[in-house]
Design a protein around this motif. Structure first.
Motif, PDB file in Angstrom:
ATOM      1  N   TYR B 180       0.805  -1.247   0.011  1.00  0.00           N
ATOM      2  CA  TYR B 180      -0.111   0.051   0.049  1.00  0.00           C
ATOM      3  C   TYR B 180       0.897   1.375   0.049  1.00  0.00           C
ATOM      4  N   ARG B 181       0.934   2.239  -1.067  1.00  0.00           N
ATOM      5  CA  ARG B 181       1.883   3.129  -1.126  1.00  0.00           C
ATOM      6  C   ARG B 181       0.894   4.441  -1.446  1.00  0.00           C
ATOM      7  N   GLN B 182      -0.084   4.359  -1.776  1.00  0.00           N
ATOM      8  CA  GLN B 182      -1.054   5.624  -1.949  1.00  0.00           C
ATOM      9  C   GLN B 182      -1.138   6.365  -0.654  1.00  0.00           C
ATOM     10  N   GLY B 183      -1.281   7.582  -0.548  1.00  0.00           N
ATOM     11  CA  GLY B 183      -1.264   8.603   0.364  1.00  0.00           C
ATOM     12  C   GLY B 183      -2.802   8.198   1.171  1.00  0.00           C
ATOM     13  N   LEU B 184      -2.727   8.269   2.525  1.00  0.00           N
ATOM     14  CA  LEU B 184      -3.648   8.053   3.333  1.00  0.00           C
ATOM     15  C   LEU B 184      -3.964   9.318   4.219  1.00  0.00           C
ATOM     16  N   THR B 185      -5.281   9.867   4.072  1.00  0.00           N
ATOM     17  CA  THR B 185      -5.770  10.994   4.749  1.00  0.00           C
ATOM     18  C   THR B 185      -6.455  10.603   6.127  1.00  0.00           C
ATOM     19  N   MET B 186      -6.429  11.761   7.149  1.00  0.00           N
ATOM     20  CA  MET B 186      -7.019  11.223   8.383  1.00  0.00           C
ATOM     21  C   MET B 186      -8.641  11.275   8.212  1.00  0.00           C
ATOM     22  N   ASP B 187      -9.089  11.665   7.435  1.00  0.00           N
ATOM     23  CA  ASP B 187     -10.401  11.425   6.983  1.00  0.00           C
ATOM     24  C   ASP B 187     -10.614   9.978   6.719  1.00  0.00           C
ATOM     25  N   GLU B 188      -9.765   9.466   5.805  1.00  0.00           N
ATOM     26  CA  GLU B 188     -10.064   8.092   5.262  1.00  0.00           C
ATOM     27  C   GLU B 188      -9.498   7.127   6.558  1.00  0.00           C
ATOM     28  N   TYR B 189      -8.655   7.518   7.382  1.00  0.00           N
ATOM     29  CA  TYR B 189      -8.062   6.899   8.480  1.00  0.00           C
ATOM     30  C   TYR B 189      -9.445   6.392   9.385  1.00  0.00           C
ATOM     31  N   LEU B 190      -9.854   7.692   9.727  1.00  0.00           N
ATOM     32  CA  LEU B 190     -10.936   7.598  10.900  1.00  0.00           C
ATOM     33  C   LEU B 190     -12.294   7.074  10.320  1.00  0.00           C
ATOM     34  N   SER B 191     -12.635   7.150   9.006  1.00  0.00           N
ATOM     35  CA  SER B 191     -13.936   6.762   8.673  1.00  0.00           C
ATOM     36  C   SER B 191     -13.937   5.281   7.925  1.00  0.00           C
ATOM     37  N   ALA B 192     -12.709   4.604   7.984  1.00  0.00           N
ATOM     38  CA  ALA B 192     -12.479   3.330   7.434  1.00  0.00           C
ATOM     39  C   ALA B 192     -13.229   2.472   8.328  1.00  0.00           C
ATOM     40  N   PRO B 193     -13.564   1.057   7.661  1.00  0.00           N
ATOM     41  CA  PRO B 193     -14.696   0.284   8.629  1.00  0.00           C
ATOM     42  C   PRO B 193     -14.027  -0.105   9.677  1.00  0.00           C
ATOM     43  N   ALA B 194     -14.732  -0.217  10.937  1.00  0.00           N
ATOM     44  CA  ALA B 194     -14.485  -0.918  12.278  1.00  0.00           C
ATOM     45  C   ALA B 194     -14.092  -2.044  11.933  1.00  0.00           C
ATOM     46  N   VAL B 195     -12.808  -2.643  12.347  1.00  0.00           N
ATOM     47  CA  VAL B 195     -12.542  -4.044  12.578  1.00  0.00           C
ATOM     48  C   VAL B 195     -12.715  -4.439  13.885  1.00  0.00           C
ATOM     49  N   ALA B 196     -12.486  -3.900  14.827  1.00  0.00           N
ATOM     50  CA  ALA B 196     -12.764  -4.140  16.296  1.00  0.00           C
ATOM     51  C   ALA B 196     -12.517  -3.025  16.963  1.00  0.00           C
ATOM     52  N   THR B 197     -13.640  -2.418  17.230  1.00  0.00           N
ATOM     53  CA  THR B 197     -13.699  -1.075  18.114  1.00  0.00           C
ATOM     54  C   THR B 197     -12.552  -0.798  19.369  1.00  0.00           C
ATOM     55  N   PRO B 198     -11.692   0.006  19.287  1.00  0.00           N
ATOM     56  CA  PRO B 198     -11.598   1.201  18.247  1.00  0.00           C
ATOM     57  C   PRO B 198     -10.938   1.047  17.033  1.00  0.00           C
ATOM     58  N   LEU B 199     -10.470  -0.043  16.860  1.00  0.00           N
ATOM     59  CA  LEU B 199      -9.493  -0.435  15.649  1.00  0.00           C
ATOM     60  C   LEU B 199     -10.230  -0.226  14.304  1.00  0.00           C
TER      61      LEU B 199
END
Lengths: 105, 379
Positions: B180-199
């Motif tokens: 994975y080399r494409q930039g990651l924004t904070m919005d993308e990080y925070l709104s990504a699907p929950a795996v196991a809260t809070p992760l």
């Protein structure tokens, strides 16, 4: 309702999962005891809605459980069970293999 | 006598291995690449160590035979994320003791969907008996609860962990080997699907197929760029799984590890710490003393990691490059050696000292194995 944990016959430390030597006193003689309930310390909700928890029980032992019924908040006490289908009321399921009830001394 | 890494190699990480790919082939490719970089051939090797979850039914000796290695020293390490440090510890002593002169350390796995499911369901007896039936598939839920504990104790927020994931993704942009080399924004990080809260998704490593290897020798001299091993320490089952998991075994490694290295945690220009989750990056940096006890972790992440003032996991780490099973433990060692040898390509930094940590093997609630290595650039 209760869940089985290991107790050192010598120093009475509660252990889970079962050990071979007691990590506190080094003895290797154990019995099993029933833990009635635990206090929810942290919970996590999985993507399918399953709620797992870390529970503290007397003696400082911590167990990983699945919560059923209305998911309790951290700090609440919940009854423990080794029965995966213990009913719809609030309880915490602790899996054990069928042979853990045998005396391990 | 000082022992140095003089070659590194990888088998390219991939999310989707070609059908028919075998673990042994993947490991052999990393070994071949490491030997090439060192200017050596299989005939020069007299010591070999390997770590892999998916080598079964083969073992280290089968791999050695199939690679044509004739050896006086051989080991297999089962400690996953801590295996590289464990193998390095043994290899350094073996060369010092005269048991071998040229040692290759390798780790790798074929980690497709079925292999990953099999690994996490039967990781150890405690998992089989007490976690898998919950059901729990892999360690995400355990580290989710550990992350919650760390957030409470250190006053960290999801944004703080996001800054670590984003900083590593920025490094990965310059690592052609990262999945994975494409930039990651904070919005993308925070709104990504929950795996196991809070992760969420970007707190968890992508399993990949791949392998890593290094070549170790004593005092090559002759101006060969190398990464000198100043110290190696290990800790196993430091707290009997009776703690909260926020401290790792590195806490006990740190003082003797820095003393033997002759430098302190403030002297390193690169930290490659085992990043199975951002919370473990924080825990390990703190245990090593790189994140000073009197500094505020959230501020440290913003001020030093996000700005690259302290380069951390410059390959992108496992969070961006991928976790190739047991090779996850070797990933940081290879990256640190590359930076110290000047072979890190577009992400090359100017650095003299690096610290590498390994962490792993969840027994019931968190990892029980930890290793610390301090390396120095030399010629």
């Amino acid at each position: 309702m209760s869940a089985v944990v290991q107790e050192c016959r010598n120093c009475r430390s509660l252990l889970f999962p079962a050990r071979l030597f007691c990590p506190v006193c080094g003895e290797d003689s154990f019995s099993t005891v029933a833990a009635e309930d635990g206090t929810v310390e942290q919970t996590t909700t999985l993507s399918d809605g399953t709620v797992l928890a870390t529970l503290g029980i007397n003696g400082g032992l911590r167990l990983i459980a699945r919560l059923t019924g209305s998911a309790p908040e951290p700090g609440q006490r919940v009854p423990l069970t080794n029965d995966p289908v213990a009913g719809s009321g609030a309880n915490a399921y602790i899996p054990i293999p069928p042979n853990l009830n045998e005396d391990q001394s | 006598m000082t022992i140095s890494i003089i070659g590194t190699g990888q088998s390219p990480y991939t999310r989707h291995p070609q059908p028919g790919t075998e673990t042994s082939q993947v490991i052999a490719r990393a070994v071949r690449n490491a030997l090439r970089e060192a200017g050596l051939t299989p005939g020069d090797v007299d010591g070999f160590a390997v770590s892999s979850f998916t080598l079964n039914p083969d073992h280290a000796i089968d791999l050695a035979w199939r690679m044509g290695l004739r050896l006086t020293w051989l080991m297999q390490d089962t400690n996953g994320g801590a295996s590289a440090g464990g193998m390095l510890q043994h290899a350094v002593r073996a060369i010092e003791a005269g048991d071998a002169k040229v040692i290759v350390l390798a780790a790798g796995d074929l980690m497709d969907g079925p292999a990953f499911s099999q690994l996490v369901a039967s990781y150890n007896r405690a998992t089989q008996d007490h976690l898998a039936p919950l059901p729990m598939n892999g360690p995400n839920a355990l580290f989710a609860m550990l992350t919650t504990r760390q957030m409470e104790v250190l006053g960290l927020t999801r944004e703080d962990y996001g800054r670590i994931a984003i900083a590593q993704r920025e490094w990965a942009a310059d690592n052609p080997g990262a999945v994975y080399r494409q930039g990651l924004t904070m919005d993308e990080y925070l709104s990504a699907p929950a795996v196991a809260t809070p992760l969420g998704r970007y707190d968890c490593v992508p399993p990949v197929t791949g392998a890593d290897a290094v070549v170790l020798v004593a005092d090559p001299g002759n101006g060969t760029p190398r990464a000198k091993v100043l110290s190696v320490r290990a800790s196993y089952n430091a707290d009997q799984q009776a703690g909260d998991g926020l401290e790792t075994g590195l806490r006990a490694c740190a003082q003797p590890g820095w003393e033997e290295a002759g430098i302190g945690p403030g002297d390193v220009g690169l930290a490659c710490v085992y990043d199975d989750y951002p919370a473990m990056v924080v825990a390990q940096l703190a245990d090593l003393g790189v994140l000073p006890a009197d500094d505020h972790p959230a501020d440290f992440i913003k001020r030093r990691i996000a700005t690259r003032e302290l380069p951390v996991n410059t390959s992108g780490g496992q969070l961006s490059a991928g976790q190739a099973g047991a090779a996850g433990g070797m990933h940081g060692l290879v990256e640190a050696a590359r930076q110290l040898m000047g072979t890190a390509g577009a992400r090359q930094i100017a650095v003299r000292h690096a610290v590498v940590s390994g962490y792993g093997m969840v027994l019931y609630r968190y990892g029980a194995c930890a290793t610390m290595s301090v390396l120095e650039a030399a010629r």
